[in-house]
Design a protein around this motif. Structure first.
Motif, PDB file in Angstrom:
ATOM      1  N   GLN A 134       0.826  -1.193   0.000  1.00  0.00           N
ATOM      2  CA  GLN A 134       0.000   0.000   0.000  1.00  0.00           C
ATOM      3  C   GLN A 134       0.871   1.257   0.000  1.00  0.00           C
ATOM      4  OE1 GLN A 134      -2.808  -0.359   3.100  1.00  0.00           O
ATOM      5  NE2 GLN A 134      -4.283   0.992   2.142  1.00  0.00           N
ATOM      6  N   LEU A 135       1.884   1.182   0.817  1.00  0.00           N
ATOM      7  CA  LEU A 135       2.815   2.294   0.856  1.00  0.00           C
ATOM      8  C   LEU A 135       3.421   2.498  -0.511  1.00  0.00           C
ATOM      9  CD1 LEU A 135       4.715   1.655   4.160  1.00  0.00           C
ATOM     10  CD2 LEU A 135       3.335   3.655   3.586  1.00  0.00           C
ATOM     11  N   HIS A 136       3.769   1.382  -1.085  1.00  0.00           N
ATOM     12  CA  HIS A 136       4.425   1.451  -2.373  1.00  0.00           C
ATOM     13  C   HIS A 136       3.517   2.081  -3.421  1.00  0.00           C
ATOM     14  CE1 HIS A 136       5.896   0.399  -6.199  1.00  0.00           C
ATOM     15  NE2 HIS A 136       4.861  -0.356  -6.406  1.00  0.00           N
ATOM     16  N   LEU A 137       2.213   1.735  -3.344  1.00  0.00           N
ATOM     17  CA  LEU A 137       1.295   2.212  -4.371  1.00  0.00           C
ATOM     18  C   LEU A 137       1.245   3.733  -4.425  1.00  0.00           C
ATOM     19  CD1 LEU A 137      -1.582  -0.357  -4.170  1.00  0.00           C
ATOM     20  CD2 LEU A 137      -0.070   0.100  -6.074  1.00  0.00           C
ATOM     21  N   GLU A 138       1.362   4.341  -3.265  1.00  0.00           N
ATOM     22  CA  GLU A 138       1.403   5.796  -3.284  1.00  0.00           C
ATOM     23  C   GLU A 138       2.569   6.267  -4.129  1.00  0.00           C
ATOM     24  OE1 GLU A 138       1.110   7.654   0.551  1.00  0.00           O
ATOM     25  OE2 GLU A 138      -0.083   5.969   1.284  1.00  0.00           O
ATOM     26  N   GLY A 139       3.653   5.552  -3.981  1.00  0.00           N
ATOM     27  CA  GLY A 139       4.822   5.881  -4.779  1.00  0.00           C
ATOM     28  C   GLY A 139       4.545   5.694  -6.260  1.00  0.00           C
ATOM     29  N   VAL A 140       3.826   4.622  -6.566  1.00  0.00           N
ATOM     30  CA  VAL A 140       3.528   4.316  -7.960  1.00  0.00           C
ATOM     31  C   VAL A 140       2.707   5.426  -8.593  1.00  0.00           C
ATOM     32  CG1 VAL A 140       2.213   2.820  -9.467  1.00  0.00           C
ATOM     33  CG2 VAL A 140       3.620   1.842  -7.672  1.00  0.00           C
ATOM     34  N   GLU A 141       1.674   5.859  -7.857  1.00  0.00           N
ATOM     35  CA  GLU A 141       0.837   6.902  -8.401  1.00  0.00           C
ATOM     36  C   GLU A 141       1.645   8.166  -8.667  1.00  0.00           C
ATOM     37  OE1 GLU A 141      -1.906   4.436  -8.853  1.00  0.00           O
ATOM     38  OE2 GLU A 141      -2.302   6.512  -9.381  1.00  0.00           O
ATOM     39  N   ARG A 142       2.573   8.395  -7.782  1.00  0.00           N
ATOM     40  CA  ARG A 142       3.391   9.583  -7.943  1.00  0.00           C
ATOM     41  C   ARG A 142       4.267   9.448  -9.186  1.00  0.00           C
ATOM     42  NH1 ARG A 142       6.084   8.888  -3.731  1.00  0.00           N
ATOM     43  NH2 ARG A 142       7.783   7.985  -4.927  1.00  0.00           N
ATOM     44  N   ASP A 143       4.794   8.250  -9.331  1.00  0.00           N
ATOM     45  CA  ASP A 143       5.690   8.027 -10.464  1.00  0.00           C
ATOM     46  C   ASP A 143       4.997   8.223 -11.798  1.00  0.00           C
ATOM     47  OD1 ASP A 143       7.675   5.361  -9.010  1.00  0.00           O
ATOM     48  OD2 ASP A 143       7.666   7.510  -8.730  1.00  0.00           O
ATOM     49  N   LYS A 144       3.689   7.964 -11.789  1.00  0.00           N
ATOM     50  CA  LYS A 144       2.965   8.046 -13.051  1.00  0.00           C
ATOM     51  C   LYS A 144       3.017   9.441 -13.642  1.00  0.00           C
ATOM     52  CE  LYS A 144      -0.245   4.243 -12.542  1.00  0.00           C
ATOM     53  NZ  LYS A 144      -1.584   3.882 -12.042  1.00  0.00           N
ATOM     54  N   GLU A 145       3.220  10.410 -12.773  1.00  0.00           N
ATOM     55  CA  GLU A 145       3.307  11.771 -13.270  1.00  0.00           C
ATOM     56  C   GLU A 145       4.398  11.876 -14.313  1.00  0.00           C
ATOM     57  OE1 GLU A 145       3.790  14.714 -10.269  1.00  0.00           O
ATOM     58  OE2 GLU A 145       2.360  13.665  -8.996  1.00  0.00           O
ATOM     59  N   LEU A 146       5.511  11.333 -13.976  1.00  0.00           N
ATOM     60  CA  LEU A 146       6.579  11.299 -14.964  1.00  0.00           C
ATOM     61  C   LEU A 146       6.132  10.286 -15.999  1.00  0.00           C
ATOM     62  CD1 LEU A 146       9.408  10.811 -12.394  1.00  0.00           C
ATOM     63  CD2 LEU A 146       8.935  12.937 -13.589  1.00  0.00           C
ATOM     64  N   SER A 147       6.459  10.524 -17.182  1.00  0.00           N
ATOM     65  CA  SER A 147       6.120   9.497 -18.159  1.00  0.00           C
ATOM     66  C   SER A 147       6.918   8.248 -17.816  1.00  0.00           C
ATOM     67  CB  SER A 147       6.467   9.984 -19.551  1.00  0.00           C
ATOM     68  OG  SER A 147       6.543   8.875 -20.403  1.00  0.00           O
ATOM     69  N   ALA A 148       6.157   7.209 -17.456  1.00  0.00           N
ATOM     70  CA  ALA A 148       6.825   6.008 -16.959  1.00  0.00           C
ATOM     71  C   ALA A 148       7.774   5.419 -18.004  1.00  0.00           C
ATOM     72  CB  ALA A 148       5.791   4.977 -16.551  1.00  0.00           C
ATOM     73  N   ALA A 149       7.313   5.447 -19.222  1.00  0.00           N
ATOM     74  CA  ALA A 149       8.149   4.860 -20.262  1.00  0.00           C
ATOM     75  C   ALA A 149       9.449   5.634 -20.413  1.00  0.00           C
ATOM     76  CB  ALA A 149       7.395   4.837 -21.578  1.00  0.00           C
ATOM     77  N   GLN A 150       9.325   6.942 -20.277  1.00  0.00           N
ATOM     78  CA  GLN A 150      10.503   7.783 -20.383  1.00  0.00           C
ATOM     79  C   GLN A 150      11.474   7.472 -19.251  1.00  0.00           C
ATOM     80  OE1 GLN A 150      10.712   9.631 -23.006  1.00  0.00           O
ATOM     81  NE2 GLN A 150      12.819  10.183 -22.463  1.00  0.00           N
ATOM     82  N   LYS A 151      10.877   7.281 -18.078  1.00  0.00           N
ATOM     83  CA  LYS A 151      11.687   7.128 -16.886  1.00  0.00           C
ATOM     84  C   LYS A 151      12.437   5.793 -16.865  1.00  0.00           C
ATOM     85  CE  LYS A 151      11.040   7.135 -11.876  1.00  0.00           C
ATOM     86  NZ  LYS A 151      10.042   7.295 -10.830  1.00  0.00           N
ATOM     87  N   TYR A 152      11.757   4.749 -17.346  1.00  0.00           N
ATOM     88  CA  TYR A 152      12.351   3.430 -17.198  1.00  0.00           C
ATOM     89  C   TYR A 152      12.832   2.817 -18.505  1.00  0.00           C
ATOM     90  CZ  TYR A 152      10.575   3.392 -12.437  1.00  0.00           C
ATOM     91  OH  TYR A 152      10.343   3.680 -11.129  1.00  0.00           O
ATOM     92  N   GLY A 153      12.395   3.403 -19.610  1.00  0.00           N
ATOM     93  CA  GLY A 153      12.764   2.795 -20.875  1.00  0.00           C
ATOM     94  C   GLY A 153      11.816   1.675 -21.274  1.00  0.00           C
ATOM     95  N   PHE A 154      10.720   1.528 -20.532  1.00  0.00           N
ATOM     96  CA  PHE A 154       9.684   0.566 -20.919  1.00  0.00           C
ATOM     97  C   PHE A 154       8.362   0.995 -20.313  1.00  0.00           C
ATOM     98  CE2 PHE A 154      11.675  -1.031 -17.043  1.00  0.00           C
ATOM     99  CZ  PHE A 154      10.575  -1.250 -16.226  1.00  0.00           C
ATOM    100  N   ASN A 155       7.313   0.332 -20.702  1.00  0.00           N
ATOM    101  CA  ASN A 155       5.971   0.689 -20.276  1.00  0.00           C
ATOM    102  C   ASN A 155       5.742   0.220 -18.841  1.00  0.00           C
ATOM    103  OD1 ASN A 155       3.267   1.034 -19.883  1.00  0.00           O
ATOM    104  ND2 ASN A 155       2.628  -0.282 -21.589  1.00  0.00           N
ATOM    105  N   GLU A 156       6.104   1.058 -17.916  1.00  0.00           N
ATOM    106  CA  GLU A 156       6.072   0.672 -16.511  1.00  0.00           C
ATOM    107  C   GLU A 156       4.641   0.568 -16.002  1.00  0.00           C
ATOM    108  OE1 GLU A 156       6.228   1.126 -12.177  1.00  0.00           O
ATOM    109  OE2 GLU A 156       5.535   2.675 -13.548  1.00  0.00           O
ATOM    110  N   VAL A 157       3.767   1.423 -16.518  1.00  0.00           N
ATOM    111  CA  VAL A 157       2.368   1.382 -16.088  1.00  0.00           C
ATOM    112  C   VAL A 157       1.753   0.041 -16.485  1.00  0.00           C
ATOM    113  CG1 VAL A 157       0.120   2.473 -16.348  1.00  0.00           C
ATOM    114  CG2 VAL A 157       2.179   3.883 -16.199  1.00  0.00           C
ATOM    115  N   GLY A 158       2.092  -0.411 -17.695  1.00  0.00           N
ATOM    116  CA  GLY A 158       1.608  -1.713 -18.141  1.00  0.00           C
ATOM    117  C   GLY A 158       2.145  -2.834 -17.262  1.00  0.00           C
ATOM    118  N   SER A 159       3.383  -2.706 -16.877  1.00  0.00           N
ATOM    119  CA  SER A 159       4.006  -3.732 -16.047  1.00  0.00           C
ATOM    120  C   SER A 159       3.319  -3.828 -14.690  1.00  0.00           C
ATOM    121  CB  SER A 159       5.493  -3.403 -15.863  1.00  0.00           C
ATOM    122  OG  SER A 159       6.085  -4.244 -14.916  1.00  0.00           O
ATOM    123  N   GLU A 160       2.878  -2.695 -14.167  1.00  0.00           N
ATOM    124  CA  GLU A 160       2.194  -2.675 -12.873  1.00  0.00           C
ATOM    125  C   GLU A 160       0.915  -3.512 -12.894  1.00  0.00           C
ATOM    126  OE1 GLU A 160       2.400  -1.288  -9.779  1.00  0.00           O
ATOM    127  OE2 GLU A 160       4.493  -0.738 -10.118  1.00  0.00           O
TER     128      GLU A 160
END
Ligand SMILES: *[C@@H]1O[C@H](CO)[C@@H](O)[C@H](O)[C@H]1NC(C)=O
Ligand SMILES: *[C@@H]1O[C@H](CO)[C@@H](O)[C@H](O)[C@H]1NC(C)=O
Length: 650
Positions: A134-160
Motif C-alpha cells: 500500500q505504501l508502495h502504491l502511493e509511490g507508484v501513483e506519484r511516479d505516473k506523473e513522470l512518463s513512466a516509459a521515459q523514466k524506465y525505458g519501458f511501459n512501466e504502467v503496463g508492467s504494474e
C-alpha cells in the motif's frame, strides 16, 4: 585565578584529546583483531564507520543494518575484492519467516520520500504484502506523473498491471521436460544488481526466481542496490524484502556499475554457483537445474540460458529461436545470433548445449571459486558497457568455456532505451580496456571502427597493470588463439592502406552508408555525410570483396542497378558477383562481373549543372543511393578510401 582557570581548561582539553586518541587506538586494535581472527562470531559492531553510511530517510528499526562478516569470503591476491570497502555496505538481513509486519503506522508516512507531494488515491492491485504494498502504491501513483516509459525505458504502467507471479508459457523443447537432474546439484546464489529499477519489474524478477527454483538448490537471492535514488527502492523495499525467505538486500553507498556491483554480490554470496541476473527478468520453470548441472560437470564452464525477450511495450513474452549464440563485432558490441539454418541434421542437437564465443549480461551462471580465480569482473570497467565481452574473452582465454543451455530459458525485458545517462565516453573507456588488455595487435581493427575510442586512447592510457598481471599469472592464451579456436566465424579484416576506411565520393562530398536499422540481413546502400566515427568503415580485401560494418559479414552486392549489402558467402572464395576492383588512378570502383561502375546519387537534389553531364546517366531519379552505371570519369564515380586512423596508430 584567571590564569589558573585557563590552565585547568587546557589540561581538561588535553585529557579529553588523550582519551579520544586512546579510544580510537583501542577501536582500531579491536577491529584489526576481529579481522584477523577466525570469523565464527560474526556480528561485527565497529565504532562509527569511517565514511558516513548513506542512510535513507527511515527510522533505524526498519532497516536492520549489520556487517555480516561470516558471509564474506575474501580471496587473497584478488584486487577486485580488495577494492570493496566494508564500510561502504549496508546489509539487510532477511527476517526469515516473519510474516506479520510490524505495526508502526505512526512512522510509516515518514518513510516515503518527500520529493514529490502530489499523490492520487491508490488502487489496491497486488494486496499480497499489505502495508508495504500500500505504501508502495502511493509511490507508484506519484511516479505516473513522470512518463513512466521515459523514466524506465519501458511501459512501466503496463508492467504494474501484470501479476508479480505471472507464469510464462511453456516454450522449452519437449525433450527438456523429460530430463532428470541429480539431487545433489550445487547450490546457487542468485545475485541481482539494480539501479533505479521499477518496483514491478524488480519484484517480478525476485518472485520469479523464488517461484521457479527448488528450495534445495537455491542458497539465497542477493539483491544488490547500486545506489538507487528512487524512493520506492529505499525503506519500502527493505521492508518488503525482510519478509521474503532467503532474500537479502545489500546496499552499496557508492555507484559501482554492473561489474563492481556483481563482484560485490559475489563477495557476499555463499552458494557454490553464482547466478548473475539482470533486475528485469522472468524465469521459465526449471531454468536453474540445467545450468547447475553443466557447471557441476565442469567448474570452468560458464553457462547462460536461452534469453527470451519481454516486449518493452506490451510485456508480451517472445521465445528466442534456437540455436542461439553470443557474439560480438569489431566495435566490441554484443549480439545474440539466432541461426535457424544451423538447425536440423543432428537429432540430438535440439537440446544439446552449444558453445558460445561470448555470453550476454542478462543471466550468467558461473562457479563461485572459478569466478574469483579468473579475476571476477574488471574493476577498472566502470558503470556499464562491454563487461560481458571482457569476461567472455577472459574466460575462454584463461582456461574456461562458455555455452548456452537450451533447456534453460529466462526472459529478459529489452528496454527501449537506457533510462539513465552515462558520461558519453564511459562505454569507449571500457572498450579501450578490453582492446589494450586482451586484443594484442588486433586492437587496431577495433580502433579503426571506433574513432572516438581511438582519440580517447590518444590522450589517456588506461591503467591495466593489474589486469595484465592477472593475464600473465593465469597463463592466458592470446587473442589469435581465441579468434581461431573459439570464434572462427568472425571475419578478420585486412584493412589495407588505401583500400579501407570510409568510402568517400568526390562528386557528392559524402560517404557510402548503410542504415544500421537494416541489420545483418542486408539491404540497400545509401550515401550520407561522412560520419568520421568509424561507422562507415569498409574494407576491400584481397578477394575483391568490399566488407562492410563492424562484423564484416556484409558484402557490397548488386540487385539490378541498385547497390546493396548482402551476407558474404562462406566459405570463401567468394562469387564473382561480390567482387570489385578499385582503380586508384581514376577512383573508379568497378564491379567485376558486370564491368559497371559504382555511382553515388544524392537524395532529391537536382543533377549537378556545372560539371560534365554524362549522356547516358539519368539522375532524375528522386531516390538517392548507390547505383551501377556504365563507367565514366564523372566525379560521382570517383571514390577514395578515407583512412581515419593511421594504420600504424595505437
Ligand atoms: C514479439 O512478437 C511480436 C509478434 O510476434 C512482435 O510484434 C514484437 O515485435 C516482438 N517483440 C520483441 C521485443 O521481439
Ligand atoms: C596503475 O595501477 C597500479 C595498481 O593498481 C598502481 O600501482 C600504479 O601506480 C598505477 N599506475 C599509474 C600510472 O597510475
Amino acid at each position: 585565578m584567571k590564569l589558573w582557570g585557563r590552565a585547568k581548561v587546557f589540561r581538561r582539553r588535553m585529557l579529553c584529546l588523550w582519551l579520544l586518541l586512546l579510544g580510537f587506538a583501542l577501536v582500531t586494535l579491536a577491529l584489526s583483531d576481529l579481522f584477523n581472527r577466525d570469523r565464527e562470531n560474526s556480528y561485527l559492531k565497529p565504532g562509527p564507520p569511517r565514511r558516513p553510511l548513506q542512510r535513507v530517510p527511515n527510522p533505524p528499526d526498519l532497516e536492520v543494518v549489520d556487517y555480516q562478516d561470516d558471509a564474506l569470503e575474501f580471496v587473497v591476491d584478488l584486487s577486485p575484492l580488495n577494492s570493496l570497502q566494508e564500510d561502504q555496505l549496508l546489509f539487510v538481513r532477511s527476517m526469515q519467516g516473519t510474516k506479520s509486519l510490524p505495526q508502526r503506522k505512526g512512522t510509516y508516512k515518514v518513510l516515503l520520500p518527500v520529493t514529490n507531494k502530489h499523490t492520487t488515491p491508490a488502487t489496491p492491485t497486488h494486496g499480497e504484502m499489505g502495508k508495504a504494498v500500500q505504501l508502495h502504491l502511493e509511490g507508484v501513483e506519484r511516479d505516473k506523473e513522470l512518463s513512466a516509459a521515459q523514466k524506465y525505458g519501458f511501459n512501466e504502467v503496463g508492467s504494474e498491471r501484470i501479476s508479480l507471479h505471472r507464469r510464462l508459457p511453456e516454450t522449452r523443447h519437449p525433450k527438456c521436460l523429460g530430463e532428470q537432474y541429480s539431487e545433489s546439484l550445487p547450490s546457487a546464489s542468485v545475485v541481482i544488481c539494480f539501479h533505479d529499477e521499477a518496483w514491478s519489474t524488480l519484484l517480478r524478477t525476485v518472485h520469479s526466481v523464488l517461484d521457479t527454483t527448488p528450495k534445495q538448490h537455491l542458497r539465497e537471492v542477493l539483491l544488490v542496490d547500486d545506489l538507487s535514488q528512487h524512493g520506492h527502492l529505499k525503506s519500502v523495499l527493505s521492508e518488503y524484502v525482510s519478509h521474503l525467505d532467503g532474500v537479502h538486500l545489500i546496499r552499496s553507498t557508492k555507484r559501482l556499475g554492473v561489474g563492481g556491483c556483481r563482484s560485490l554480490g559475489a563477495a557476499r554470496a555463499a552458494g557454490e554457483v553464482l547466478v548473475f541476473m539482470d533486475s528485469h527478468c522472468e524465469c521459465q520453470k526449471g531454468w536453474l537445474e540445467p545450468l547447475l548441472e553443466r557447471v557441476a560437470q565442469d567448474r570452468t564452464r560458464v553457462v547462460s540460458p536461452i534469453m527470451d525477450v519481454i516486449d518493452w511495450q506490451t510485456f508480451q513474452y517472445n521465445a528466442t529461436q534456437w540455436p542461439v549464440k553470443g557474439v560480438f563485432d569489431w566495435r566490441l558490441d554484443f549480439y545474440w545470433e539466432s541461426k535457424s539454418q544451423l538447425q536440423e541434421k543432428d537429432p540430438g542437437f535440439d537440446i544439446e548445449p552449444v558453445r558460445s564465443p561470448a555470453l550476454g549480461v542478462g543471466v550468467l551462471a558461473i562457479d563461485r571459486h572459478f569466478f574469483q580465480s579468473v579475476g571476477a569482473y574488471d574493476p577498472g570497467m566502470l558503470l556499464w558497457g562491454a563487461e560481458q565481452i571482457e569476461l567472455s574473452i577472459r574466460v575462454w582465454s584463461c582456461g574456461g568455456s562458455m555455452e548456452v543451455v537450451p533447456c534453460s530459458r529466462v526472459a529478459h525485458l529489452d528496454r527501449h532505451h537506457l533510462p539513465y545517462r552515462f558520461p558519453d565516453e564511459q562505454l569507449q573507456k571500457n572498450k579501450i580496456r578490453i582492446a589494450d588488455t586482451w586484443m594484442d595487435t588486433y586492437r587496431k581493427i577495433f580502433y579503426r571502427r571506433d574513432t572516438l575510442a581511438h582519440f580517447i586512447r590518444q590522450s589517456e592510457s588506461p591503467n591495466i597493470t593489474e589486469r595484465l598481471q592477472l593475464k600473465k599469472s593465469l597463463g592466458c592464451r592470446n587473442f589469435q588463439w581465441y579468434l581461431t579456436t573459439v570464434y572462427p566465424q568472425l571475419y578478420i579484416p585486412q584493412d589495407r592502406t588505401g583500400l579501407s576506411g570510409e568510402l568517400y565520393n568526390v562528386g557528392t562530398s559524402s560517404c557510402a552508408d548503410y542504415p544500421r536499422e537494416h541489420g545483418l540481413k542486408g539491404g540497400s546502400m545509401n550515401i550520407a555525410p561522412c560520419s568520421g566515427t568509424g561507422s562507415q568503415h569498409c574494407d576491400l580485401n584481397s578477394e575483391g570483396e568490399v566488407r562492410w560494418g563492424p562484423m564484416g559479414s556484409l558484402c557490397l552486392d548488386t540487385k539490378g542497378q541498385q547497390v546493396i549489402l548482402s551476407p558474404c558467402l562462406n566459405p570463401r572464395p567468394t562469387a564473382s558477383r561480390l567482387q570489385w576492383k578499385f582503380i586508384k588512378l581514376s577512383g573508379q570502383l568497378v564491379h567485376q562481373q558486370s564491368q559497371l561502375c559504382l555511382e553515388a546519387v544524392k537524395d532529391r537534389g537536382p543533377p549537378h549543372s556545372n560539371s560534365v553531364q554524362p549522356k547516358q546517366v539519368s539522375t532524375r531519379s528522386s531516390v538517392g543511393g548507390l547505383f551501377m552505371r556504365p563507367c565514366t570519369h564523372h566525379p560521382r564515380q570517383q571514390w577514395h578510401f578515407e583512412q581515419l586512423v593511421a594504420p600504424k596508430g595505437t
